[in-house]
Motif scaffolding. Sequence first.
Motif, mmCIF file in Angstrom:
data_model
loop_
_atom_site.group_PDB
_atom_site.id
_atom_site.type_symbol
_atom_site.label_atom_id
_atom_site.label_comp_id
_atom_site.label_asym_id
_atom_site.label_seq_id
_atom_site.Cartn_x
_atom_site.Cartn_y
_atom_site.Cartn_z
ATOM 1 N N UNK A 245 6.385 12.389 -13.195
ATOM 2 C CA UNK A 245 7.319 12.553 -14.226
ATOM 3 C C UNK A 245 8.777 12.283 -13.729
ATOM 4 N N UNK A 246 9.491 11.688 -14.257
ATOM 5 C CA UNK A 246 10.842 11.517 -13.878
ATOM 6 C C UNK A 246 11.796 12.179 -15.053
ATOM 7 N N UNK A 247 12.738 13.193 -14.546
ATOM 8 C CA UNK A 247 13.689 13.859 -15.587
ATOM 9 C C UNK A 247 14.401 12.896 -15.892
ATOM 10 N N UNK A 248 15.494 13.471 -17.038
ATOM 11 C CA UNK A 248 16.500 12.673 -17.379
ATOM 12 C C UNK A 248 17.587 12.379 -16.356
ATOM 13 N N UNK A 249 17.784 13.240 -15.303
ATOM 14 C CA UNK A 249 18.734 13.039 -14.196
ATOM 15 C C UNK A 249 18.101 12.145 -13.117
ATOM 16 N N UNK A 250 16.974 11.926 -13.328
ATOM 17 C CA UNK A 250 16.393 10.999 -12.005
ATOM 18 C C UNK A 250 15.606 11.497 -11.042
ATOM 19 N N UNK A 280 14.747 22.119 -18.603
ATOM 20 C CA UNK A 280 15.849 23.128 -17.757
ATOM 21 C C UNK A 280 17.245 22.875 -18.396
ATOM 22 N N UNK A 281 17.949 23.813 -18.242
ATOM 23 C CA UNK A 281 19.312 23.748 -18.469
ATOM 24 C C UNK A 281 19.981 22.449 -18.109
ATOM 25 N N UNK A 282 19.718 22.067 -16.774
ATOM 26 C CA UNK A 282 20.389 20.987 -16.080
ATOM 27 C C UNK A 282 19.645 19.688 -15.894
ATOM 28 N N UNK A 283 18.421 19.762 -16.772
ATOM 29 C CA UNK A 283 17.807 18.597 -16.953
ATOM 30 C C UNK A 283 17.066 18.065 -15.715
ATOM 31 N N UNK A 284 16.954 18.927 -14.530
ATOM 32 C CA UNK A 284 16.452 18.655 -13.174
ATOM 33 C C UNK A 284 15.006 19.220 -13.037
ATOM 34 N N UNK A 285 14.604 20.192 -13.762
ATOM 35 C CA UNK A 285 13.610 21.112 -13.726
ATOM 36 C C UNK A 285 12.008 20.430 -14.012
ATOM 37 N N UNK A 286 11.140 21.126 -13.499
ATOM 38 C CA UNK A 286 9.834 20.445 -13.983
ATOM 39 C C UNK A 286 9.432 20.756 -15.274
ATOM 40 N N UNK A 287 8.837 19.739 -15.737
ATOM 41 C CA UNK A 287 8.706 19.702 -17.453
ATOM 42 C C UNK A 287 8.053 20.789 -17.832
ATOM 43 N N UNK A 288 8.504 21.172 -19.038
ATOM 44 C CA UNK A 288 7.675 22.192 -19.917
ATOM 45 C C UNK A 288 7.708 21.663 -21.296
#
Length: 514
Positions: A245-250, A280-288
């Motif tokens: 899974x890729x976060x919005x920040x890559x 997460x707040x910074x868009x880097x965290x593991x998905x929830x």
Amino acid sequence: MPSLHWIGKEKVVNHHHDVPFRVLDHQYTFTADKTEENSETINTQGQNLIIHGDNLEALKALLPQYEGRVKCIYIDPPYNTGNEGWVYNDNVNDPKIKRWLGQVVGKESEDLSRHDKWLCMMYPRLKLLQKLMSSDGSIWISIDDSEVASLRLLMDEIFGRNKFIACNVWQKRYSRENREAIGDAHEYILVYAKNPLAFKESRNKVALTEDQAKIYKNPTNDPKGRYRTIPMTAQGYRANQMYPITTPTGVVHNPPEGRCWSTVEENYKQLLAEGRIYFGKDGNAQPSIIRYLSEVEGLVPWTWWNHEEVGHTDEAKKDIQSIYGTQTAFDTPKPVRLLERIIHIASNNGDIVLDSFAGSGTTAQAVLNLNKGISGNRQFILVEMEEYAETITAERVRRVMQGYGDKEGTGGSFNFYTLGERLFDDDGNLNPAVSTDKIRQYIWFTETKGTVADEPSDEPYRLGVYEGTAYYFCYEPESVTTLDYDLLSTIRTKAEQYIIYADSCVLSDDESIT
């Protein structure tokens, strides 16, 4: 499986069969006044019943109409502590119980211990309650340490050990006491179901308290309201739930070691498109996964019932004093919130709730509170054997319906009954003092286990048709009915076979009837 034995058991295990059928005599109907203030919340439930009489005979009297129909049974029987209240006898040495034991058990009754008497009293009543319970129904029994072990074994024997649902612990006291070696702060509520799977499928969840809901917040001003985030992982390995899974920040995340994602990739993409994934707040965290408070149906009930959620004995005393305006004979009634919790979990609109140890009538008040509003239509049946059935039990229900103090009335109505004549006299003959309608109900019940159909018919003796069989009850209180060809000529219903009751029959066994 362990079994429970006591003196007198062999005399009571089948006693419910010997309990005579009595009719219920209607005394009056009470209906709350319809005023402008409560007219919209009135629910005139004409089938709410309060019955004054021995609960063993009252339960038998209910069978013709209610066998297999009661969704929720709650009873608060004597705890057998050896203590006596003002008018509530808690040690089963009541003269009525003594007389009954003497009749059923015989001379052995003189040798019964307090526990033997209690078990003899409870067994046939539980057998009849089991008959009244619906296929998806449940029974809830309040008890304390005095008899909880015996009651578990008794219930295992009557209902089946595999019908056990839970032993709930109710925190009845919030303050410590110093009288005992260890302070008594709880009681139990045993739960058994006729069909545990059906009960699980039909039982209701418990609403979150504000304290439980405080984990739902809305820091992002989400228009959908308060929410919480739930880590999107599950224990174990499932091949179709192992994907990057890729976060919005890559940042690329894979499931942690020993775990997998909690959903397949297709569902994840759907949740992502709906804005239900949080990184997460910074868009880097593991998905929830985002879960909104508005979507939470409630919590699965558990066995710890604290006083903050369901009330305590002090609250119950204050409630009942506020209703009557003075002290009553009930020093420790159950809190209304406790009964509301039980009835909410175990029943829905349209269901029947039965309490055969009604006491002050808390169960009825809980039903009425849950019914308040035009959509609520649970029905209650109360049985109380003591003389206060009218002056305390029914009076409480009246005041709750009408309103008391600054409390708005719930509205509603009930019918008050007493136990009437036996259906059969001492010789086993039909009692002519009993109305024909009541006898017809009993005959139909013994044949079909159902209630007499209200379908119109111009045949006066016709009861109805059940599974291809037409039933007729040819009875006249003041004369003899004879089954002959003249009577047969009046029967016009077409059926596969016929069962006809009459005083006598002049048709021989070898005659062919067409």
